[in-house]
Design a protein around this motif. Structure first.
Motif, PDB file in Angstrom:
ATOM      1  N   TRP A  72     121.281  71.131  31.696  1.00 16.03           N
ATOM      2  CA  TRP A  72     121.613  71.778  32.965  1.00 16.03           C
ATOM      3  C   TRP A  72     121.800  73.270  32.792  1.00 16.03           C
ATOM      4  O   TRP A  72     121.310  74.069  33.605  1.00 16.03           O
ATOM      5  CB  TRP A  72     122.884  71.155  33.544  1.00 16.03           C
ATOM      6  N   ASN A 126     119.422  75.861  34.701  1.00 17.84           N
ATOM      7  CA  ASN A 126     120.091  76.685  35.704  1.00 17.84           C
ATOM      8  C   ASN A 126     119.937  78.170  35.392  1.00 17.84           C
ATOM      9  O   ASN A 126     119.723  78.994  36.288  1.00 17.84           O
ATOM     10  CB  ASN A 126     121.578  76.311  35.750  1.00 17.84           C
ATOM     11  N   ASN A 178     116.055  70.676  42.183  1.00 19.58           N
ATOM     12  CA  ASN A 178     115.897  72.118  42.399  1.00 19.58           C
ATOM     13  C   ASN A 178     114.489  72.514  42.824  1.00 19.58           C
ATOM     14  O   ASN A 178     114.247  73.691  43.136  1.00 19.58           O
ATOM     15  CB  ASN A 178     116.272  72.882  41.126  1.00 19.58           C
TER      16      ASN A 178
END
Length: 323
Positions: A132, A136, A174
């Motif tokens: 993550w 990110n 996303n």
């Protein structure tokens, strides 16, 4: 930008592909890598060897998760400089991406398998966090990020992107667009016909788009046709909803929040804390501090990694001062 719920930002749509996240998946030899590398100013990150038949593409050799972390650090540490050279970052492909991360976490904790770590409780949380944080970091810069995936089938025969769910979740969640590519076979001269792209889910396969006005089918999948579909979708939205699309930088500014500066935060906390102490309210100051940092903790001992916590403490201290 200060946090004020009575003065909210109004969401906007950005033109073009800049800042968009795209997942492209399907079986082999459908043009996933070829067309991705034809997008604007590409940098190809090969977690599997996809360039053996494609020349002239800028790429970084990725032979370990550590290699990727180093590349990602350079892309995101000075994004303005990186974006002068690159616009499209291509991660090829998602399943191999997860395997590299798995090996890294196992080596980090000196175990052979994720499930063997943490005294038999497994290192799943550490693995998810590692994935993550890197994803990110990459998505927050403003590149067009393209994830390439293979296809698999679930128990009901529905076609889905292939990969560990802990990796697929942040990738798919996303993604502004998830394209499923289907083969069109060969023509009468036995030459391969370019694949088609689907942008909406059916009972046979998963696909989707955040853009309500986008064509859900691209007959000939190319980098140009994909960009054209996105641009046209945004134009249709402008006409249908009476909105005005903006640049990516303008959208990014809308989505930004207050920039936290460690030294300024510390200075303001000390200033307000001193005023409250002079009013005989030191106990209240300590209560706020310990609420956010723990028993016996002091704000003056905070590090630069704790600026977010410091900003919340400052907000609470301001409330105390006002009251």
């Amino acid at each position: 930008m200060m946090i004020d719920i009575f003065n909210p930002q109004i969401s906007v749509v950005a033109k073009g592909l800049e800042g968009k996240v795209i997942t492209i998946y399907g079986s082999n030899n459908l043009g996933k890598t070829k067309q991705s590398t034809r997008m604007k100013k590409p940098l190809y990150l090969p977690f599997e060897k996809g360039l053996n038949a494609i020349a002239g593409v800028p790429f970084m050799p990725i032979n370990s998760w550590g290699d990727f972390k180093k590349v990602n650090k350079q892309l995101t540490k000075n994004p303005e400089k990186a974006k002068e050279v690159y616009q499209t970052i291509i991660v090829d492909e998602v399943d191999a991406f997860s395997k590299y991360a798995t090996r890294y976490v196992c080596d980090q904790y000196d175990v052979d398998r994720i499930k063997d770590g943490n005294d038999g409780f497994g290192l799943w949380k550490e693995y998810e966090t590692e994935i993550w944080e890197e994803i990110n970091k990459l998505l927050n810069v403003g590149f067009t990020v393209v994830f390439i995936a293979h296809a698999t089938e679930d128990k009901d025969g529905k076609i889905l992107p292939k990969g560990d769910k802990r990796v697929l979740a942040p990738v798919i969640d996303n993604s502004d667009i998830v394209l499923f590519l289907s083969s069109n076979g060969v023509d009468e001269d036995n030459k391969v016909i370019k694949s088609s792209a689907w942008l909406a889910e059916t009972n046979k396969f998963f696909a989707r788009s955040r853009f309500d006005y986008i064509d859900t089918y691209i007959e000939e999948f190319t980098a140009e046709n994909l960009e054209k579909a996105v641009i046209e979708a945004i134009k249709r939205q402008e006409e249908a909803e009476g909105i005005q699309a903006v640049t990516y930088e303008e959208q990014k500014q809308k989505n930004s929040s207050e920039k936290l500066d460690y030294d300024q935060l510390m200075e303001q906390i000390i200033e307000i804390g001193t005023k409250l102490s002079e009013e005989g309210r030191l106990e209240e100051v300590n209560e706020v501090t310990e609420k956010h940092l723990g028993q016996g903790a002091k704000v003056t001992e905070c590090t630069k990694k704790q600026t977010d916590v410091m900003s919340v403490i400052l907000d609470d201290l301001k409330d105390l001062l006002e009251n």
